[in-house]
Design an enzyme around this catalytic site. Sequence first.
Site, PDB file in Angstrom:
ATOM      1  N   THR A  64       1.333   7.208   0.365  1.00  0.00           N
ATOM      2  CA  THR A  64       0.750   5.405  -0.318  1.00  0.00           C
ATOM      3  C   THR A  64       0.494   5.624  -2.038  1.00  0.00           C
ATOM      4  OG1 THR A  64      -1.390   5.247   0.351  1.00  0.00           O
ATOM      5  CG2 THR A  64      -1.326   7.673  -0.548  1.00  0.00           C
ATOM      6  N   GLY A  69      -9.815   8.655   1.642  1.00  0.00           N
ATOM      7  CA  GLY A  69      -9.027  10.059   0.818  1.00  0.00           C
ATOM      8  C   GLY A  69     -10.010  10.825   0.612  1.00  0.00           C
ATOM      9  N   THR A 119      -2.462   3.688   4.058  1.00  0.00           N
ATOM     10  CA  THR A 119      -0.902   5.063   4.070  1.00  0.00           C
ATOM     11  C   THR A 119       0.197   5.052   5.474  1.00  0.00           C
ATOM     12  OG1 THR A 119      -2.748   5.889   3.156  1.00  0.00           O
ATOM     13  CG2 THR A 119      -1.071   7.379   3.947  1.00  0.00           C
ATOM     14  N   SER A 146       1.592  -1.133  -0.125  1.00  0.00           N
ATOM     15  CA  SER A 146      -0.168   0.092   0.180  1.00  0.00           C
ATOM     16  C   SER A 146       1.449   1.454  -0.127  1.00  0.00           C
ATOM     17  CB  SER A 146      -1.224  -0.396   1.343  1.00  0.00           C
ATOM     18  OG  SER A 146      -0.388  -0.322   2.953  1.00  0.00           O
ATOM     19  N   THR A 150      -5.158   8.197   8.080  1.00  0.00           N
ATOM     20  CA  THR A 150      -5.244   7.482   6.138  1.00  0.00           C
ATOM     21  C   THR A 150      -7.022   6.757   6.595  1.00  0.00           C
ATOM     22  OG1 THR A 150      -4.823   4.982   6.169  1.00  0.00           O
ATOM     23  CG2 THR A 150      -4.826   5.876   8.723  1.00  0.00           C
ATOM     24  N   GLY A 151      -7.284   6.576   5.457  1.00  0.00           N
ATOM     25  CA  GLY A 151      -8.036   6.026   5.388  1.00  0.00           C
ATOM     26  C   GLY A 151      -9.180   6.123   3.607  1.00  0.00           C
ATOM     27  N   ARG A 186      -6.734   8.815 -10.039  1.00  0.00           N
ATOM     28  CA  ARG A 186      -7.000   9.391  -8.984  1.00  0.00           C
ATOM     29  C   ARG A 186      -5.765  10.045  -7.778  1.00  0.00           C
ATOM     30  NH1 ARG A 186      -6.871   8.083  -3.767  1.00  0.00           N
ATOM     31  NH2 ARG A 186      -8.520   8.414  -2.417  1.00  0.00           N
ATOM     32  N   VAL A 187      -5.835  10.790  -7.564  1.00  0.00           N
ATOM     33  CA  VAL A 187      -5.089  11.185  -6.416  1.00  0.00           C
ATOM     34  C   VAL A 187      -6.199  11.559  -5.026  1.00  0.00           C
ATOM     35  CG1 VAL A 187      -3.710  13.427  -5.228  1.00  0.00           C
ATOM     36  CG2 VAL A 187      -3.375  12.512  -8.030  1.00  0.00           C
ATOM     37  N   GLY A 188      -5.416  10.784  -3.722  1.00  0.00           N
ATOM     38  CA  GLY A 188      -6.139  11.311  -2.492  1.00  0.00           C
ATOM     39  C   GLY A 188      -5.970  12.059  -1.742  1.00  0.00           C
ATOM     40  N   ASP A 189      -6.259  11.677  -0.544  1.00  0.00           N
ATOM     41  CA  ASP A 189      -5.758  12.499   0.257  1.00  0.00           C
ATOM     42  C   ASP A 189      -4.250  13.249   0.549  1.00  0.00           C
ATOM     43  OD1 ASP A 189      -5.754  10.637   1.446  1.00  0.00           O
ATOM     44  OD2 ASP A 189      -5.982  10.854   3.717  1.00  0.00           O
TER      45      ASP A 189
HETATM   46  N1  ASP Z   1      -6.104   7.246   2.271  1.00  0.00           N
HETATM   47  C1  ASP Z   1      -5.256   6.675   1.569  1.00  0.00           C
HETATM   48  C2  ASP Z   1      -6.082   6.952  -0.135  1.00  0.00           C
HETATM   49  O1  ASP Z   1      -7.323   7.629  -0.156  1.00  0.00           O
HETATM   50  C3  ASP Z   1      -5.380   5.035   1.551  1.00  0.00           C
HETATM   51  C4  ASP Z   1      -5.666   4.738   2.493  1.00  0.00           C
HETATM   52  O2  ASP Z   1      -4.998   5.256   3.951  1.00  0.00           O
HETATM   53  O3  ASP Z   1      -6.313   3.984   3.394  1.00  0.00           O
HETATM   54  O4  ASP Z   1      -5.407   7.243  -1.234  1.00  0.00           O
END
Ligand code: ASP
Length: 316
Positions: A196, A232, A178, A78, A229-230, A206-209
């Site tokens: 991450t 995004g 992450t 990950s 984390t989680g 795609r870009v996350g948080d």
């Molecule tokens: N926050 C990350 C994202 O959305 C993924 C994760 O932390 O599980 O890219």
Amino acid sequence: MKRRDFLKTSAVGLAAPSAVFSGTNYKTNKNNPMLVSTWPFGLIANKAGLEAYQNGGNAMDAAEAVARVPEGDPNELSVGWGGLPDEQGKVTLDACVMDSTGNAGSVAFLQNIKHPVSVARKVMEDTKHVMLVGEGARQFAVSQGFEEMDLLTDKAKKAWEKWKKTRKEMTPHETHDTIAVLAQDENGDLAGACTTSGWAYKLHGRVGDSPIIGAGLYVDNEVGAVGCTGLGEEVIKSTGSFLVVELMRQGYDPTAACEEALKRIIKRHNGNPDFQVAYIALRKDGKVGTACLKWSFEYAVARGEKNKLYKTKGML
Ligand code: ASP
């Protein structure tokens, strides 16, 4: 808190913070370098940060050193090298850093470079910009001497090929992890890093948080540092890490601040989100707080010689 109790609390509004934090009325945690990292891999990774402190490194050096550990581990699915790819089979990485001066650097949708956190630091220190993405970020990394490599390991490729047969939608809870790192050095200065490979089998692009300053990470050297984390998308929509820092500034205890930020997400999902978001917070006085929406969440705290894994239970 049980769900019913939570709904009761949110209906009448939140308990007022116990003390107003002006940014100066906490004693700074000094001579006690610390690290707080997400997930069990944070425990091993923290060791690299402690070593950075021992070698005279500051909070930014330590945070970067921690983040580089899972980035460089091909078995870690990950983060960095070995991360699960997007739906096209491409490994695309997101990372950011923020230091005690409020300076920040970030890369998103970066391909073929193993250590996005170090590229993000270069963006912060050697450019006038905060964020570079995609091909431009890759070109910048190469110009700075970063080696290019294929980040898709056999293990990740096999998992992707298996996924392609069903194309089942995954949430980051199923394929997450992450690493967000918060660091405080012996001077009491704060810094953070976040890195991450994002949501497994995501849409290409795609870009996350995690590379978004204020979402996946925020550091205010007067108040505290926060990372997460989680899912995004939900963190971006609530400017999560910035919100938690601002709540701590208002006087919320670190854990209460994390919970309040999560309550906003819970409310938007009618009290029943079906995904995970977890925050870690490190206040300027060295106090650590965490909270997660559901299930549980593990994080590692290193202080001095001690480095320990803790578990937080979900709010719901
Ligand atoms: N926050 C990350 C994202 O959305 C993924 C994760 O932390 O599980 O890219």
